[in-house]
Design an enzyme around this catalytic site. Sequence first.
Site, PDB file in Angstrom:
ATOM      1  N   LYS A 169       0.851  -1.196   0.000  1.00  0.00           N
ATOM      2  CA  LYS A 169       0.000   0.000   0.000  1.00  0.00           C
ATOM      3  C   LYS A 169       0.883   1.241   0.000  1.00  0.00           C
ATOM      4  CE  LYS A 169      -1.784   3.066   2.567  1.00  0.00           C
ATOM      5  NZ  LYS A 169      -1.898   4.257   1.705  1.00  0.00           N
ATOM      6  N   GLU A 185       9.669   1.504  10.453  1.00  0.00           N
ATOM      7  CA  GLU A 185      10.767   2.442  10.163  1.00  0.00           C
ATOM      8  C   GLU A 185      10.135   3.823  10.255  1.00  0.00           C
ATOM      9  OE1 GLU A 185      12.878   5.006   8.805  1.00  0.00           O
ATOM     10  OE2 GLU A 185      12.691   4.191   6.777  1.00  0.00           O
ATOM     11  N   CYS A 197      13.960  10.466   5.950  1.00  0.00           N
ATOM     12  CA  CYS A 197      13.887  10.090   7.367  1.00  0.00           C
ATOM     13  C   CYS A 197      15.233  10.260   8.066  1.00  0.00           C
ATOM     14  CB  CYS A 197      13.349   8.683   7.525  1.00  0.00           C
ATOM     15  SG  CYS A 197      14.128   7.490   6.456  1.00  0.00           S
ATOM     16  N   GLU A 244      10.607  16.098  14.735  1.00  0.00           N
ATOM     17  CA  GLU A 244      10.927  15.951  13.321  1.00  0.00           C
ATOM     18  C   GLU A 244      10.115  16.980  12.521  1.00  0.00           C
ATOM     19  OE1 GLU A 244       9.477  12.403  11.245  1.00  0.00           O
ATOM     20  OE2 GLU A 244      11.440  12.249  10.302  1.00  0.00           O
TER      21      GLU A 244
HETATM   22  P1  TAP Z   1       2.079   8.715   7.654  1.00  0.00           P
HETATM   23  O1  TAP Z   1       0.744   9.299   7.920  1.00  0.00           O
HETATM   24  O2  TAP Z   1       2.744   7.956   8.725  1.00  0.00           O
HETATM   25  O3  TAP Z   1       1.885   7.772   6.344  1.00  0.00           O
HETATM   26  C1  TAP Z   1       2.767   6.767   5.928  1.00  0.00           C
HETATM   27  C2  TAP Z   1       1.975   5.633   5.272  1.00  0.00           C
HETATM   28  O4  TAP Z   1       1.079   5.067   6.234  1.00  0.00           O
HETATM   29  C3  TAP Z   1       1.099   6.074   4.115  1.00  0.00           C
HETATM   30  O5  TAP Z   1       0.967   5.019   3.178  1.00  0.00           O
HETATM   31  C4  TAP Z   1      -0.231   6.303   4.801  1.00  0.00           C
HETATM   32  O6  TAP Z   1      -1.319   6.267   3.925  1.00  0.00           O
HETATM   33  C5  TAP Z   1      -0.267   5.153   5.775  1.00  0.00           C
HETATM   34  N1  TAP Z   1      -1.133   5.342   6.929  1.00  0.00           N
HETATM   35  C6  TAP Z   1      -1.617   6.509   7.445  1.00  0.00           C
HETATM   36  N2  TAP Z   1      -2.402   6.250   8.509  1.00  0.00           N
HETATM   37  C7  TAP Z   1      -2.429   4.898   8.667  1.00  0.00           C
HETATM   38  C8  TAP Z   1      -3.062   4.026   9.597  1.00  0.00           C
HETATM   39  N3  TAP Z   1      -3.829   4.464  10.588  1.00  0.00           N
HETATM   40  N4  TAP Z   1      -2.848   2.703   9.465  1.00  0.00           N
HETATM   41  C9  TAP Z   1      -2.061   2.206   8.493  1.00  0.00           C
HETATM   42  N5  TAP Z   1      -1.450   2.991   7.573  1.00  0.00           N
HETATM   43  C10 TAP Z   1      -1.620   4.325   7.663  1.00  0.00           C
HETATM   44  O7  TAP Z   1       3.023   9.788   7.149  1.00  0.00           O
HETATM   45  P2  TAP Z   1       2.597  11.106   6.358  1.00  0.00           P
HETATM   46  O8  TAP Z   1       1.303  11.686   6.777  1.00  0.00           O
HETATM   47  O9  TAP Z   1       2.702  10.774   4.949  1.00  0.00           O
HETATM   48  O10 TAP Z   1       3.715  12.076   6.881  1.00  0.00           O
HETATM   49  C11 TAP Z   1       3.591  12.633   8.173  1.00  0.00           C
HETATM   50  C12 TAP Z   1       4.923  12.674   8.843  1.00  0.00           C
HETATM   51  O11 TAP Z   1       5.495  11.363   8.881  1.00  0.00           O
HETATM   52  C13 TAP Z   1       5.969  13.483   8.116  1.00  0.00           C
HETATM   53  O12 TAP Z   1       5.881  14.822   8.391  1.00  0.00           O
HETATM   54  C14 TAP Z   1       7.227  12.862   8.635  1.00  0.00           C
HETATM   55  O13 TAP Z   1       7.550  13.388   9.875  1.00  0.00           O
HETATM   56  C15 TAP Z   1       6.873  11.434   8.810  1.00  0.00           C
HETATM   57  N6  TAP Z   1       7.342  10.604   7.713  1.00  0.00           N
HETATM   58  C16 TAP Z   1       8.396   9.824   7.956  1.00  0.00           C
HETATM   59  C17 TAP Z   1       8.865   9.016   6.959  1.00  0.00           C
HETATM   60  C18 TAP Z   1      10.009   8.134   7.209  1.00  0.00           C
HETATM   61  S1  TAP Z   1      10.775   7.489   5.956  1.00  0.00           S
HETATM   62  N7  TAP Z   1      10.402   7.832   8.407  1.00  0.00           N
HETATM   63  C19 TAP Z   1       8.274   9.009   5.712  1.00  0.00           C
HETATM   64  C20 TAP Z   1       7.168   9.823   5.487  1.00  0.00           C
HETATM   65  C21 TAP Z   1       6.705  10.594   6.523  1.00  0.00           C
HETATM   66  P3  TAP Z   1      -1.896   7.637   3.299  1.00  0.00           P
HETATM   67  O14 TAP Z   1      -0.841   8.223   2.494  1.00  0.00           O
HETATM   68  O15 TAP Z   1      -2.997   7.173   2.467  1.00  0.00           O
HETATM   69  O16 TAP Z   1      -2.294   8.469   4.459  1.00  0.00           O
END
Ligand code: TAP
Length: 496
Positions: free
Chosen positions: A193, A268, A302, A400
């Site tokens: 996903k 991660e 990250c 972060e």
């Molecule tokens: P998240 O909300 O954590 O999303 C990451 C993945 O998880 C996406 O595929 C998301 O789907 C999915 N997801 C969201 N809510 C979920 C749930 N309740 N159960 C299962 N899967 C779920 O990250 P974001 O909103 O894209 O970014 C928010 C913050 O996360 C960023 O500002 C950053 O701090 C952090 N981030 C960290 C990383 C790494 S590599 N560590 C990468 C991205 C973001 P949807 O896209 O459909 O919501």
Amino acid sequence: METFSISSAVQKRLDKPQPMLTGGDWHLAEDNSVSDIYNPSNGEILGVAASATRADCERAITAARSTFDAGVWTGFTPAQRGKILWRAADLLELYADEIAELEMLDAGKSFSGVREGEIPFAADCFRYYAGWCTKIEGSTKQLSTVPDQEFHIYTRREPIGVAALIVPWNGPLVQAAWKVAPALAAGCSCILKPATETPLSSVRLGEILLEAGVPPGVFNLLLGGGSTVGQLLAEHPDVDKVSFTGSTEVGKQIIDAARGNLKKVSLELGGKSPVIVYADADIEAAIAGIAQGIFSHAGQVCVAGSRLYVEESIYEQVVEGVAKIAREMRVGPATTEGMDMGPLISQRHLTSVCKMVQAGIDSGARLLTGGERIEGQGGYYLQPTVFADTKHGMQIVEEEIFGPVLVAMPFSPDADIAAIANANAYGLAASVWTRDISKAHKTAARIKAGILWINCHGIPDAAIPFGGYRQSGWGRENGFESLLQYTELKSVVALL
Ligand code: TAP
């Protein structure tokens, strides 16, 4: 300066809703619902992607479950599985131009950065795990507790079952490869996903895996929201393992969701990675490395080196050097060649990063450069930003930001800098800059981080385990260690 025009092959893809893959069939959502895909470089809608219903999710999970339980993939010999993964790597390279274009368009990454960096890296990941397929093995054991009887005792490494692989938007192809390749190498069936923002390269990856010979139903792709599709995958009793990359907050929700069947979880998560520069460092190299470590992909990485500690005698020189690079960076569309930094992923994310910048200003940090939105291009741009004289306890130091924002602090030669750098909830990555190799390794040993670089920052490899201490996660991606997380270990004790 050249502006990119979308190729006809990619435009043809974008003209149709991005489909999902279940049991080898490409399809839209049962109720035809879709979500928009944006180009972060200009804020325009690129197209739409299917948005899975509960029934679509159940179908994908059933496809993965039934192929796993029927031994469809484990029925291939390890060498056959390895060949298929190797072929997937070849196909990633064969279609690299198209994939780079897709990744550029919805993830806001430069074409050349994806073409020359991320695609070879993803392909290398498939080749690395292709090699492991024939080397997943158990061992023999000896029994000490039962005298006068003969036993044959051995362990088996078995695939864990159905793996749900949930990835974020900041490295859609590479982060998918980091999960799909070891899951398939281990013999699992899986469901990928991607993030709602970035479905394009995942659809192409699904096509490639089928073309490479992964049997229908072994790899499945669901598109749609995290709080619906992702949550259901994490909860579902027929899913044996969830591997998640994303925010620490959602990581904790995954743990809660996984409780029902106690599925295995690897996470991660985020980071606030320290960069420590000692006075004896190669200062020019450190300045360039610090800038690259925080501004690459607009800080949406990250392992971004976002907390800078510089020994006080060189502090002004180093922070001013990084600020100078920041001021000179060309910030603009990923679709325009020659930019040093592209957009943030979305309006929502830009707003959240801007709020953090304001919090930094309000808390009294010295804004050396940046901090302003860049308007006029339609997309989501922020100036590369450097805060000096920040302090622990400030929100911008503790949390972060996931944007191009560096916070810098001086330290005295007699300070316990490892303890200072460790005073944070995260523990993903770090770097140390010094010419004193003994000091470098002593510092490396004391920093609480899953990966630490010396005189460089952010060098990954499929062979190098990668993951977090503390609130940066559970488990490791890459290396043999990742493969093990897609297996169960069984001991067999036979009385002869
Ligand atoms: P998240 O909300 O954590 O999303 C990451 C993945 O998880 C996406 O595929 C998301 O789907 C999915 N997801 C969201 N809510 C979920 C749930 N309740 N159960 C299962 N899967 C779920 O990250 P974001 O909103 O894209 O970014 C928010 C913050 O996360 C960023 O500002 C950053 O701090 C952090 N981030 C960290 C990383 C790494 S590599 N560590 C990468 C991205 C973001 P949807 O896209 O459909 O919501």
